[in-house]
Design a protein around this motif. Structure first.
Motif, PDB file in Angstrom:
ATOM      1  N   VAL A  82       4.493  -9.501   0.515  1.00 47.47           N
ATOM      2  CA  VAL A  82       4.354  -7.654  -0.138  1.00 47.47           C
ATOM      3  C   VAL A  82       4.205  -6.665   1.306  1.00 47.47           C
ATOM      4  CG1 VAL A  82       2.768  -6.728  -1.859  1.00 47.47           C
ATOM      5  CG2 VAL A  82       3.729  -8.122  -2.991  1.00 47.47           C
ATOM      6  N   VAL A  83       4.987  -5.899   1.020  1.00 47.23           N
ATOM      7  CA  VAL A  83       4.144  -5.111   1.887  1.00 47.23           C
ATOM      8  C   VAL A  83       4.302  -4.143   1.731  1.00 47.23           C
ATOM      9  CG1 VAL A  83       5.403  -3.575   4.624  1.00 47.23           C
ATOM     10  CG2 VAL A  83       6.368  -5.973   3.520  1.00 47.23           C
ATOM     11  N   CYS A  84       2.382  -3.465   2.136  1.00 47.54           N
ATOM     12  CA  CYS A  84       1.659  -2.592   1.870  1.00 47.54           C
ATOM     13  C   CYS A  84       1.182  -1.670   2.652  1.00 47.54           C
ATOM     14  CB  CYS A  84       0.611  -3.176   1.503  1.00 47.54           C
ATOM     15  SG  CYS A  84      -0.539  -2.390   1.310  1.00 47.54           S
ATOM     16  N   HIS A  85       1.536  -0.012   2.405  1.00 43.18           N
ATOM     17  CA  HIS A  85       0.600   1.058   4.118  1.00 43.18           C
ATOM     18  C   HIS A  85       0.544   1.759   2.488  1.00 43.18           C
ATOM     19  CE1 HIS A  85       1.795   3.708   7.070  1.00 43.18           C
ATOM     20  NE2 HIS A  85       1.363   4.201   6.440  1.00 43.18           N
ATOM     21  N   SER A  86      -0.566   2.240   3.348  1.00 43.70           N
ATOM     22  CA  SER A  86      -2.112   3.126   3.554  1.00 43.70           C
ATOM     23  C   SER A  86      -1.387   4.592   3.755  1.00 43.70           C
ATOM     24  CB  SER A  86      -3.107   3.030   3.128  1.00 43.70           C
ATOM     25  OG  SER A  86      -4.026   3.789   3.016  1.00 43.70           O
ATOM     26  N   TRP A  87      -1.662   5.936   3.152  1.00 41.37           N
ATOM     27  CA  TRP A  87      -1.526   6.731   3.496  1.00 41.37           C
ATOM     28  C   TRP A  87      -2.290   7.572   3.597  1.00 41.37           C
ATOM     29  CZ3 TRP A  87      -1.715  11.472   1.318  1.00 41.37           C
ATOM     30  CH2 TRP A  87      -1.274  11.398  -0.693  1.00 41.37           C
ATOM     31  N   HIS A  88      -3.366   8.333   3.660  1.00 44.06           N
ATOM     32  CA  HIS A  88      -4.632   9.341   3.560  1.00 44.06           C
ATOM     33  C   HIS A  88      -4.943  10.448   4.708  1.00 44.06           C
ATOM     34  CE1 HIS A  88      -9.142   9.446   3.448  1.00 44.06           C
ATOM     35  NE2 HIS A  88      -9.279   9.571   5.486  1.00 44.06           N
ATOM     36  N   TRP A  89      -5.037  11.413   3.704  1.00 40.87           N
ATOM     37  CA  TRP A  89      -5.347  12.737   4.033  1.00 40.87           C
ATOM     38  C   TRP A  89      -6.694  13.100   4.818  1.00 40.87           C
ATOM     39  CZ3 TRP A  89      -2.683  17.114   3.711  1.00 40.87           C
ATOM     40  CH2 TRP A  89      -3.257  18.162   4.177  1.00 40.87           C
ATOM     41  N   PRO A  90      -7.050  13.370   5.727  1.00 38.92           N
ATOM     42  CA  PRO A  90      -7.788  13.135   6.812  1.00 38.92           C
ATOM     43  C   PRO A  90      -8.863  14.616   6.309  1.00 38.92           C
ATOM     44  CG  PRO A  90      -6.216  14.351   7.683  1.00 38.92           C
ATOM     45  CD  PRO A  90      -5.515  13.711   6.405  1.00 38.92           C
ATOM     46  N   PRO A 143     -12.929  17.039   0.828  1.00 41.30           N
ATOM     47  CA  PRO A 143     -12.874  17.380  -0.921  1.00 41.30           C
ATOM     48  C   PRO A 143     -12.309  19.611  -0.162  1.00 41.30           C
ATOM     49  CG  PRO A 143     -14.038  15.995  -1.123  1.00 41.30           C
ATOM     50  CD  PRO A 143     -13.613  16.481   0.981  1.00 41.30           C
ATOM     51  N   GLY A 144     -11.617  20.566  -1.238  1.00 41.53           N
ATOM     52  CA  GLY A 144     -11.814  21.598  -0.464  1.00 41.53           C
ATOM     53  C   GLY A 144     -10.627  22.209  -0.191  1.00 41.53           C
ATOM     54  N   HIS A 145      -9.785  20.933   0.375  1.00 42.83           N
ATOM     55  CA  HIS A 145      -9.217  21.611   1.523  1.00 42.83           C
ATOM     56  C   HIS A 145      -7.668  20.746   0.846  1.00 42.83           C
ATOM     57  CE1 HIS A 145     -11.660  23.843   3.829  1.00 42.83           C
ATOM     58  NE2 HIS A 145     -13.193  22.805   4.132  1.00 42.83           N
ATOM     59  N   GLU A 146      -7.338  20.740  -0.235  1.00 44.48           N
ATOM     60  CA  GLU A 146      -6.175  19.754  -0.598  1.00 44.48           C
ATOM     61  C   GLU A 146      -4.860  20.792  -0.046  1.00 44.48           C
ATOM     62  OE1 GLU A 146      -8.803  19.860  -1.899  1.00 44.48           O
ATOM     63  OE2 GLU A 146      -9.603  18.132  -2.038  1.00 44.48           O
ATOM     64  N   ASP A 147      -3.699  19.682   0.292  1.00 41.03           N
ATOM     65  CA  ASP A 147      -2.312  20.420   0.798  1.00 41.03           C
ATOM     66  C   ASP A 147      -1.520  19.768  -0.016  1.00 41.03           C
ATOM     67  OD1 ASP A 147       0.027  21.758   0.868  1.00 41.03           O
ATOM     68  OD2 ASP A 147      -0.870  22.062   2.834  1.00 41.03           O
ATOM     69  N   PRO A 148      -1.196  19.748  -2.151  1.00 38.22           N
ATOM     70  CA  PRO A 148      -0.182  19.281  -2.690  1.00 38.22           C
ATOM     71  C   PRO A 148       1.048  19.097  -1.865  1.00 38.22           C
ATOM     72  CG  PRO A 148      -1.419  21.211  -3.737  1.00 38.22           C
ATOM     73  CD  PRO A 148      -1.856  21.111  -2.652  1.00 38.22           C
ATOM     74  N   HIS A 149       1.670  20.185  -0.863  1.00 41.04           N
ATOM     75  CA  HIS A 149       2.919  19.922  -0.560  1.00 41.04           C
ATOM     76  C   HIS A 149       2.487  19.367   1.173  1.00 41.04           C
ATOM     77  CE1 HIS A 149       6.904  20.768   1.669  1.00 41.04           C
ATOM     78  NE2 HIS A 149       5.829  20.933   2.903  1.00 41.04           N
ATOM     79  N   ARG A 154       5.552  10.961   1.386  1.00 39.69           N
ATOM     80  CA  ARG A 154       6.951  10.833   1.041  1.00 39.69           C
ATOM     81  C   ARG A 154       7.586   9.533   2.548  1.00 39.69           C
ATOM     82  NH1 ARG A 154       8.958  15.226  -0.025  1.00 39.69           N
ATOM     83  NH2 ARG A 154       9.556  15.882   1.559  1.00 39.69           N
ATOM     84  N   VAL A 155       6.762  10.428   3.733  1.00 39.64           N
ATOM     85  CA  VAL A 155       6.777   9.675   4.457  1.00 39.64           C
ATOM     86  C   VAL A 155       6.679   8.277   4.822  1.00 39.64           C
ATOM     87  CG1 VAL A 155       5.851   8.919   7.294  1.00 39.64           C
ATOM     88  CG2 VAL A 155       6.646  11.664   6.610  1.00 39.64           C
ATOM     89  N   LEU A 184       8.657   4.485   5.042  1.00 40.75           N
ATOM     90  CA  LEU A 184       8.437   3.368   5.902  1.00 40.75           C
ATOM     91  C   LEU A 184       8.370   2.711   5.608  1.00 40.75           C
ATOM     92  CD1 LEU A 184       5.584   4.374   8.262  1.00 40.75           C
ATOM     93  CD2 LEU A 184       5.445   2.214   7.128  1.00 40.75           C
ATOM     94  N   LEU A 185       8.212   2.108   3.865  1.00 39.69           N
ATOM     95  CA  LEU A 185       8.009   0.708   3.689  1.00 39.69           C
ATOM     96  C   LEU A 185       9.201   0.462   3.220  1.00 39.69           C
ATOM     97  CD1 LEU A 185       5.067   1.353   0.542  1.00 39.69           C
ATOM     98  CD2 LEU A 185       5.499  -0.458   2.910  1.00 39.69           C
ATOM     99  N   GLU A 186      10.075   1.788   3.230  1.00 36.45           N
ATOM    100  CA  GLU A 186      11.815   1.177   2.864  1.00 36.45           C
ATOM    101  C   GLU A 186      12.147   0.914   4.610  1.00 36.45           C
ATOM    102  OE1 GLU A 186      15.937   2.492   1.578  1.00 36.45           O
ATOM    103  OE2 GLU A 186      14.144   3.618   1.381  1.00 36.45           O
TER     104      GLU A 186
END
Length: 283
Positions: free
Chosen positions: A41-49, A52-58, A65-66, A70-72
């Motif tokens: 099992v190949v695992c990758h973690s992405w992290h919004w740095p 809270p209060g500074h989210e950007d859904p896009h 998606r990146v 990368l996992l693919e």
């Protein structure tokens, strides 16, 4: 696989970051899965740095998606390296150590790469310190075809010795068990007198070491197991013996004040080889 010590996990979990340096660790993870007949099992973690209060859904969607892309790529690379069966992927969100620990619940072991300095709080230190299963930290992947295991003559090293013996059996490598027994600050008061008589200390500790190693000699008769009892501090004895080893194995318990024993932490910081940290599981 017959008779090889197992944790009864379902797969080998690998922490993938997509870098060229990470490829050495991926090779090791693929080999572990192949030798043990497990899935990878190949695992990758992405992290919004941002806080809270500074989210950007896009922006978060792009980062996710990146990570998926990368996992693919990681799964394809693992297949190229000979991973058995279908390589599964797992995308996590959050700091890497937390993600790997969360994903490790059903794993046999965790394999991670480390290219650079190992510091407290980093993945290569945090995951072995907190995991309840073996964690292999891969650096340059070089070394001779032998396993070096650290022992302390107590039941706390049994899990590490079992893991080391199984690795040696699977890889057809020799096993060298090292016990640096000059550690007066770590013994009970009733044993302090031993350090006034080195001959008695050596005789006592040698008997303890053989008690720990003997069962693994019986279980793996085809593995050439050599033992060294040294009147040196554990870190000194192990680092000298492990200089050119293909794999160094030791337990997580010790005399340090942190989450890892002092010898385990020192080996992770000071060796360029591959190190496996195995949680102690006393009877």
């Amino acid at each position: 696989m017959d008779g090889v010590e197992r944790n009864r996990g379902e797969h080998v979990l690998f922490g993938y970051d997509g870098t060229a340096a990470n490829d050495t660790a991926l090779r090791w993870a693929v080999e572990e899965a192949r030798l043990r007949g497990l899935e990878l099992v190949v695992c990758h973690s992405w992290h919004w740095p941002y806080p809270p209060g500074h989210e950007d859904p896009h922006g978060e969607a792009v980062m996710k998606r990146v990570g998926e892309n990368l996992l693919e790529h990681g799964a394809l690379r693992a297949a190229e390296l000979g991973a058995p069966g279908t390589v599964r992927t797992r995308l996590m969100r959050g700091p890497v150590p937390e993600a790997l620990l969360k994903a490790s619940g059903r794993a046999e072991m965790v394999v991670i790469g480390s290219h650079g300095r190992v510091d407290a709080g980093g993945t290569a230190m945090e995951v072995p310190a907190r995991a309840r299963l073996p964690v292999i930290v891969v650096r340059d992947g070089k070394g001779r075809d032998r396993v070096v295991a650290g022992a302390d003559g107590t039941e706390w090293c049994d899990a590490a010795l079992g893991f080391a013996a199984s690795e040696a059996a699977l890889r057809h490598w020799d096993l060298h068990v090292v016990y640096g027994c000059w550690e007066p600050a770590a013994v009970a008061e009733c044993e302090l007198a031993l350090f006034n008589d080195p001959d008695l200390l050596e005789k006592t500790r040698a008997a303890e070491l053989e008690d720990r190693v003997g069962p693994w000699r019986d279980r793996y008769p085809k593995v050439d197991i050599r033992v060294s009892l040294l009147l040196e501090r554990p870190w000194e004895a192990l680092s000298n013996a492990a200089e050119d080893a293909g794999l160094v194995v030791l337990g997580d318990r010790g005399t340090g004040t942190g989450p890892l024993g002092s010898t385990a932490a020192a080996m992770l910081r000071g060796t360029r080889g591959t190190v496996a940290i195995v949680p102690a599981e006393p009877a």
